[in-house]
Design a protein around this motif. Structure first.
Motif, PDB file in Angstrom:
ATOM      1  N   GLU A 165       0.800  -1.253  -0.284  1.00 54.53           N
ATOM      2  CA  GLU A 165       0.024  -0.207   0.035  1.00 54.53           C
ATOM      3  C   GLU A 165       0.773   1.135   0.428  1.00 54.53           C
ATOM      4  OE1 GLU A 165      -2.619   2.464  -0.630  1.00 54.53           O
ATOM      5  OE2 GLU A 165      -3.172   0.290  -0.481  1.00 54.53           O
ATOM      6  N   ILE A 166       1.816   1.518   1.174  1.00 51.03           N
ATOM      7  CA  ILE A 166       2.717   2.397   0.712  1.00 51.03           C
ATOM      8  C   ILE A 166       3.791   2.925  -0.519  1.00 51.03           C
ATOM      9  CG2 ILE A 166       4.897   3.003   1.341  1.00 51.03           C
ATOM     10  CD1 ILE A 166       4.522   1.417   4.630  1.00 51.03           C
ATOM     11  N   ALA A 167       3.541   1.175  -1.305  1.00 50.38           N
ATOM     12  CA  ALA A 167       4.263   1.339  -2.507  1.00 50.38           C
ATOM     13  C   ALA A 167       3.521   2.027  -4.138  1.00 50.38           C
ATOM     14  CB  ALA A 167       4.864   0.025  -2.843  1.00 50.38           C
ATOM     15  N   ILE A 168       2.125   1.710  -3.584  1.00 50.21           N
ATOM     16  CA  ILE A 168       1.110   2.839  -4.682  1.00 50.21           C
ATOM     17  C   ILE A 168       0.998   3.510  -4.161  1.00 50.21           C
ATOM     18  CG2 ILE A 168      -0.828   2.291  -4.409  1.00 50.21           C
ATOM     19  CD1 ILE A 168      -0.871  -0.282  -4.285  1.00 50.21           C
ATOM     20  N   GLN A 169       1.035   4.118  -2.776  1.00 49.55           N
ATOM     21  CA  GLN A 169       1.151   5.490  -2.652  1.00 49.55           C
ATOM     22  C   GLN A 169       1.748   6.440  -2.736  1.00 49.55           C
ATOM     23  OE1 GLN A 169      -1.087   6.740   1.262  1.00 49.55           O
ATOM     24  NE2 GLN A 169      -2.519   5.527   1.190  1.00 49.55           N
ATOM     25  N   LEU A 170       3.511   5.867  -3.248  1.00 47.40           N
ATOM     26  CA  LEU A 170       4.818   6.326  -3.566  1.00 47.40           C
ATOM     27  C   LEU A 170       4.637   7.213  -4.269  1.00 47.40           C
ATOM     28  CD1 LEU A 170       7.582   4.899  -1.211  1.00 47.40           C
ATOM     29  CD2 LEU A 170       6.131   7.395  -1.103  1.00 47.40           C
ATOM     30  N   ALA A 171       3.922   5.748  -5.593  1.00 47.31           N
ATOM     31  CA  ALA A 171       3.707   6.123  -7.052  1.00 47.31           C
ATOM     32  C   ALA A 171       2.837   7.034  -7.417  1.00 47.31           C
ATOM     33  CB  ALA A 171       3.104   4.406  -7.690  1.00 47.31           C
ATOM     34  N   ASP A 172       1.894   6.778  -6.497  1.00 43.49           N
ATOM     35  CA  ASP A 172       0.634   8.219  -6.984  1.00 43.49           C
ATOM     36  C   ASP A 172       1.880   9.548  -6.904  1.00 43.49           C
ATOM     37  OD1 ASP A 172      -0.838   5.696  -8.255  1.00 43.49           O
ATOM     38  OD2 ASP A 172      -2.839   6.103  -5.922  1.00 43.49           O
TER      39      ASP A 172
END
Length: 64
Positions: free
Chosen positions: A8-15
């Motif tokens: 989830e952190i990775a998804i938010q960082l990518a966004d």
């Protein structure tokens, strides 16, 4: 969101940072960016190199 929610952190960082190549992010910046995420709510002291490596790898995977 806690440190253990790597995907989830990775998804938010990518966004939040679409222009960034996650393979070139140093761990200091990565930690600061995670802490700055609006939904992040964990103790910064609970972060270690292993967690940051996992987040970085998940972010790299997210970009593929």
């Amino acid at each position: 969101m806690k440190w253990t929610e790597v995907e989830e952190i990775a998804i938010q960082l990518a966004d939040a940072h679409p222009e960034v190549d996650p393979t070139k992010v140093n761990f200091v910046d990565l930690m600061n960016w995670v802490i700055a995420l609006p939904e992040f709510d964990d103790d910064p002291k609970h972060c270690g190199e292993r967690i940051l490596e996992a987040i970085q790898q998940a972010w790299i995977d997210e970009m593929d």
